[in-house]
Design a protein around this motif. Sequence first.
Motif, PDB file in Angstrom:
ATOM      1  N   MET A  96       3.510  -0.978  10.395  1.00 22.41           N
ATOM      2  CA  MET A  96       2.614   0.190  10.996  1.00 22.41           C
ATOM      3  C   MET A  96       1.894   0.860   9.737  1.00 22.41           C
ATOM      4  O   MET A  96       2.395   1.455   8.838  1.00 22.41           O
ATOM      5  N   ILE A  97       0.683   0.929  10.103  1.00 23.25           N
ATOM      6  CA  ILE A  97      -0.415   1.727   9.474  1.00 23.25           C
ATOM      7  C   ILE A  97      -1.237   2.402  10.409  1.00 23.25           C
ATOM      8  O   ILE A  97      -2.381   1.730  10.780  1.00 23.25           O
ATOM      9  N   THR A 201      -3.487  -9.711  12.330  1.00 20.69           N
ATOM     10  CA  THR A 201      -4.367  -9.563  11.412  1.00 20.69           C
ATOM     11  C   THR A 201      -3.643 -10.246  10.209  1.00 20.69           C
ATOM     12  O   THR A 201      -3.186 -11.309  10.361  1.00 20.69           O
ATOM     13  N   THR A 202      -4.175 -10.136   8.653  1.00 15.74           N
ATOM     14  CA  THR A 202      -3.565 -10.925   7.750  1.00 15.74           C
ATOM     15  C   THR A 202      -3.219 -10.353   6.678  1.00 15.74           C
ATOM     16  O   THR A 202      -3.292  -8.821   6.672  1.00 15.74           O
ATOM     17  N   GLN A 203      -2.572 -10.846   5.571  1.00 13.25           N
ATOM     18  CA  GLN A 203      -1.964  -9.936   4.692  1.00 13.25           C
ATOM     19  C   GLN A 203      -3.150  -9.374   3.735  1.00 13.25           C
ATOM     20  O   GLN A 203      -2.858  -8.333   3.324  1.00 13.25           O
ATOM     21  N   ASN A 207      -3.514  -5.104   2.974  1.00 12.60           N
ATOM     22  CA  ASN A 207      -3.540  -4.767   1.469  1.00 12.60           C
ATOM     23  C   ASN A 207      -4.856  -3.999   1.381  1.00 12.60           C
ATOM     24  O   ASN A 207      -4.755  -2.938   0.581  1.00 12.60           O
ATOM     25  N   LYS A 208      -5.789  -4.131   2.016  1.00 18.36           N
ATOM     26  CA  LYS A 208      -7.097  -3.484   2.070  1.00 18.36           C
ATOM     27  C   LYS A 208      -6.712  -1.949   2.708  1.00 18.36           C
ATOM     28  O   LYS A 208      -7.250  -0.919   2.212  1.00 18.36           O
ATOM     29  N   TYR A 214      -4.152   4.592  -0.237  1.00 16.88           N
ATOM     30  CA  TYR A 214      -3.659   4.939  -1.495  1.00 16.88           C
ATOM     31  C   TYR A 214      -4.854   5.761  -2.060  1.00 16.88           C
ATOM     32  O   TYR A 214      -4.593   6.912  -2.743  1.00 16.88           O
ATOM     33  N   ASN A 215      -5.890   5.411  -1.951  1.00 16.29           N
ATOM     34  CA  ASN A 215      -7.215   5.965  -2.611  1.00 16.29           C
ATOM     35  C   ASN A 215      -7.550   7.555  -1.997  1.00 16.29           C
ATOM     36  O   ASN A 215      -7.943   8.269  -2.503  1.00 16.29           O
TER      37      ASN A 215
END
Length: 275
Positions: A96-97, A201-203, A207-208, A214-215
């Motif tokens: 989850m994001i 989606t994809t890994q 990651n993006k 994080y940023n």
Amino acid sequence: MKIFVLIFTFSFALISAQTHRFIYEFKYKQNPKQTEFQKVNMTLDVNPENVKFYNYRYVEIDSTNITKGQNSQLWDNSTNVIVRSKNSNTNSNYTMINDVFVFDTEDKIDWNLDKETKKFENYTLQKATSNFGGRKWTAWFSKEINISEGPYKFRGLPGLIFQIYDDQNNFDFTLVKSFKLNSTYKTPFIESFYGQKPIKTTQENINKMLMNEYNDPYHETREQFKKNPKTTFSINGTDIKDISQFKELTESRRKFIRENNNPIEIDKALKYPQN
């Protein structure tokens, strides 16, 4: 190895619509510098068509929903949700994001069987080792349970995995309970989180998104504060009274993310900037 309740009464002629449920105690360190483990029970459901691995807390909430007619759901990103077809090394990874996403990975594990064995109650466990996800693992499995599965993505041994742990003492899965359900257990909390299907989606895209988070972890709250500076906003118990507070809060959040960047597959861990 402590295993508290094991009830293996398999009747393989009658499993067409059943779920074989295995409960593992999962001990883990989000921060590798920690001395104490966090502990949670994880569910491994071996179904006729697929295998599902997820937090046992989801089962408890689902049971309460059914008995009380509720629709509460929980998602804990500190534990993994994995689904795969029976006898497959292709794993669907759920995370989850803001929304729930799912992406597939190929995870064939090459095992080295050892002659070393040990007894647990009436079972003989055999040792096996492997390098997977950038870590060295030791597994103990039993050929007497003819299910080539185990917790997380660990599978492919000639028997059920009872325990598996890494050589750096960061992760430990230990079987604590087993039973059968009369029908295949449905998991709406995975396939339809609050009515929304997971987004494929994809890994790389995951990651993006994680790097963007994080940023600028408090982007949305900061933008809302700019529009409504007289409204009270709170982050981790801190009331926001000035836009300048976001700088310190962002640095603190980034530090937390870096220090707790300890996934099971460490070779896939994001390399966050140090400042």
